[in-house]
Design a protein around this motif. Structure first.
Motif, mmCIF file in Angstrom:
data_model
loop_
_atom_site.group_PDB
_atom_site.id
_atom_site.type_symbol
_atom_site.label_atom_id
_atom_site.label_comp_id
_atom_site.label_asym_id
_atom_site.label_seq_id
_atom_site.Cartn_x
_atom_site.Cartn_y
_atom_site.Cartn_z
ATOM 1 N N GLU A 1 0.828 4.140 -2.102
ATOM 2 C CA GLU A 1 0.584 5.961 -2.033
ATOM 3 C C GLU A 1 1.097 6.483 -2.861
ATOM 4 O OE1 GLU A 1 -2.268 6.907 -1.022
ATOM 5 O OE2 GLU A 1 -3.484 5.595 0.299
ATOM 6 N N SER A 2 2.444 6.108 -2.747
ATOM 7 C CA SER A 2 4.051 6.841 -3.120
ATOM 8 C C SER A 2 3.412 7.540 -4.932
ATOM 9 C CB SER A 2 4.538 6.213 -3.061
ATOM 10 O OG SER A 2 6.178 6.641 -4.067
ATOM 11 N N LEU B 1 1.258 -1.132 0.147
ATOM 12 C CA LEU B 1 0.319 0.109 -0.165
ATOM 13 C C LEU B 1 1.032 1.160 -0.158
ATOM 14 C CD1 LEU B 1 -2.921 1.362 0.265
ATOM 15 C CD2 LEU B 1 -2.732 1.080 2.877
ATOM 16 N N GLU B 2 1.642 1.435 0.788
ATOM 17 C CA GLU B 2 2.751 2.020 1.038
ATOM 18 C C GLU B 2 3.413 2.893 -0.490
ATOM 19 O OE1 GLU B 2 6.289 3.609 3.523
ATOM 20 O OE2 GLU B 2 5.123 1.657 4.083
ATOM 21 N N ARG C 1 -4.559 -0.305 -4.253
ATOM 22 C CA ARG C 1 -4.609 0.241 -3.391
ATOM 23 C C ARG C 1 -6.250 -0.252 -2.729
ATOM 24 N NH1 ARG C 1 -5.296 6.518 -2.837
ATOM 25 N NH2 ARG C 1 -6.131 6.851 -3.833
ATOM 26 N N LYS D 1 -3.781 2.837 -8.317
ATOM 27 C CA LYS D 1 -4.634 2.802 -7.738
ATOM 28 C C LYS D 1 -6.006 1.815 -7.045
ATOM 29 C CE LYS D 1 -6.336 7.319 -7.949
ATOM 30 N NZ LYS D 1 -6.938 8.480 -8.219
ATOM 31 N N SER E 1 0.533 9.606 -5.688
ATOM 32 C CA SER E 1 1.000 11.171 -4.726
ATOM 33 C C SER E 1 2.154 11.336 -6.050
ATOM 34 C CB SER E 1 1.724 11.507 -3.717
ATOM 35 O OG SER E 1 2.302 10.716 -3.218
ATOM 36 N N ARG F 1 -0.474 5.237 -12.304
ATOM 37 C CA ARG F 1 -1.429 5.714 -10.591
ATOM 38 C C ARG F 1 -2.677 4.941 -11.299
ATOM 39 N NH1 ARG F 1 -3.908 11.222 -11.949
ATOM 40 N NH2 ARG F 1 -5.282 10.473 -12.692
#
Lengths: 235, 235
Positions: free
Chosen positions: A43-44, A39-40, A105, A102, A47, A98
């Motif tokens: 997310e990176s 997940l980390e 995530r 997603k 962003s 991205r």
């Protein structure tokens, strides 16, 4: 004046190479996140896409500015117009990375892919990496000769896309509809990433020769997903 | 000289409006083919896409030519740069209509959609038609004020996209994986068609004001498909 302009064109070229590096790094990270349900990392990637967008915006603004100030013709004009088109492709490749992140995530803490699809996507990611790395090199070196080989590499991506549909439609598929939807969209993201890399490379042909190649019509989508699926459907 | 240039800009604007009309007509026909499993109509959409590509190519060539000959600055320069970006969006919308038609051809003589999804896609097609018609009008009239309303209309498209996933993931879904793959991709095509129409409209803001709006970052994809799917997944 001319010296300043030449430096500006070189800066724009460097930024295109940088965009290809960034979108390649984004997809590599997104793939790692996909494989490890990380997940980390996802997310990176999500962003970091803002930075890709910002680089693209800055590049486009500089290109418009150079058009206004320098009033270029011939190759210089083509360079600026082409740069804006390539930046759109490269920024879109970042978006696609991205999108992959997603999906990761959305399904976290579950892994998105089961065992049957993991090797296919691992290979798709490798091919995508080859394509974007090579596209960056082609931009840097104006290497028109290498464009044809890139389209051949992209053929493997299309084969892999076909392979995903074969897996989803085989009698062994027992992971249900939601997992099939995820795999369909992910496969499309990787395949489109490859298409845009090929598109970037083809634009170099226009830049160098002033002519679109014979396959200019296919630049934006080399192979429709429906055509990819036909053999799966028939077989 | 100025008069010739003004005429050229007007011609380019007219061609953008024409492209919006052509891509709208393509999606309308593709939807009819989808609803009626009409192979002839699907084939007609697929072959007509070449004309859209040709109009776009001609428009871009004229824009580059005008940049070279007229050396425009300020609004005229923005107009030409924006025209090339809008033509890319509009041409892509034609591709998406062609993708819909190709799914129809792939499944012919069967209908692609079962009863449970037909009303949702019929409404998606109506919203898409509203969006492209309005985008064409915004181009013709430089109507910056109308852009906000267009994004609100596009919100309905995103709701419909969500609705498709809800149907696919409901316990009542009994049409299997292949039909789910078709619906996933079709839904994405309509939704992306809408995104590009919104993108075209936003570019008019840049053209008129020289500034990207606050939501410039979201131009290329207003709503990720994963976000659309979250409620379906949770609910």
């Amino acid at each position: 004046m001319r010296k300043v302009f030449t430096e500006e064109l070189q800066f724009i070229t460097d930024q295109l190479v940088e965009l290809s590096r960034l979108s390649g790094a984004a997809l590599r990270q997104a793939t790692e996140a996909l494989m490890d349900a990380d997940l980390e990392k996802a997310e990176s990637v999500i962003s970091a896409d803002q930075h890709i967008d910002a680089v693209r915006r800055d590049l486009d603004a500089r290109a418009v500015d150079a058009l206004a100030r320098q009033q270029p013709v011939a190759t210089d004009l083509r360079m600026l117009v082409t740069a804006m088109r390539m930046s759109a492709d490269l920024e879109r490749m970042g978006d696609l990375a991205r999108h992959v992140a997603k999906v990761v995530r959305l399904r976290y803490p579950q892994r998105v892919l089961g065992e049957s699809l993991t090797p296919t996507f691992a290979r798709m990611a490798e091919v995508a990496q080859d394509l974007v790395t090579e596209a960056g090199r082609i931009i840097r070196e104006n290497d028109v000769e290498a464009v044809h080989q890139l389209t051949i590499t992209d053929d493997e991506m299309d084969d892999l896309h076909r392979e995903v549909f074969r897996t989803l439609l085989s009698p062994d598929w027992d992971s249900g509809v939601e997992a099939a939807i995820d795999a369909t969209l992910l496969s499309r993201y990787y395949e489109r990433f490859g298409d845009h890399a090929v598109s970037v490379a083809h634009r170099i042909v226009y830049l160098v020769t002033g002519e679109w190649g014979d396959d200019h019509l296919d630049i934006d989508e080399r192979l429709d997903v429906t055509e990819v699926r036909r053999p799966a459907h028939l077989g």
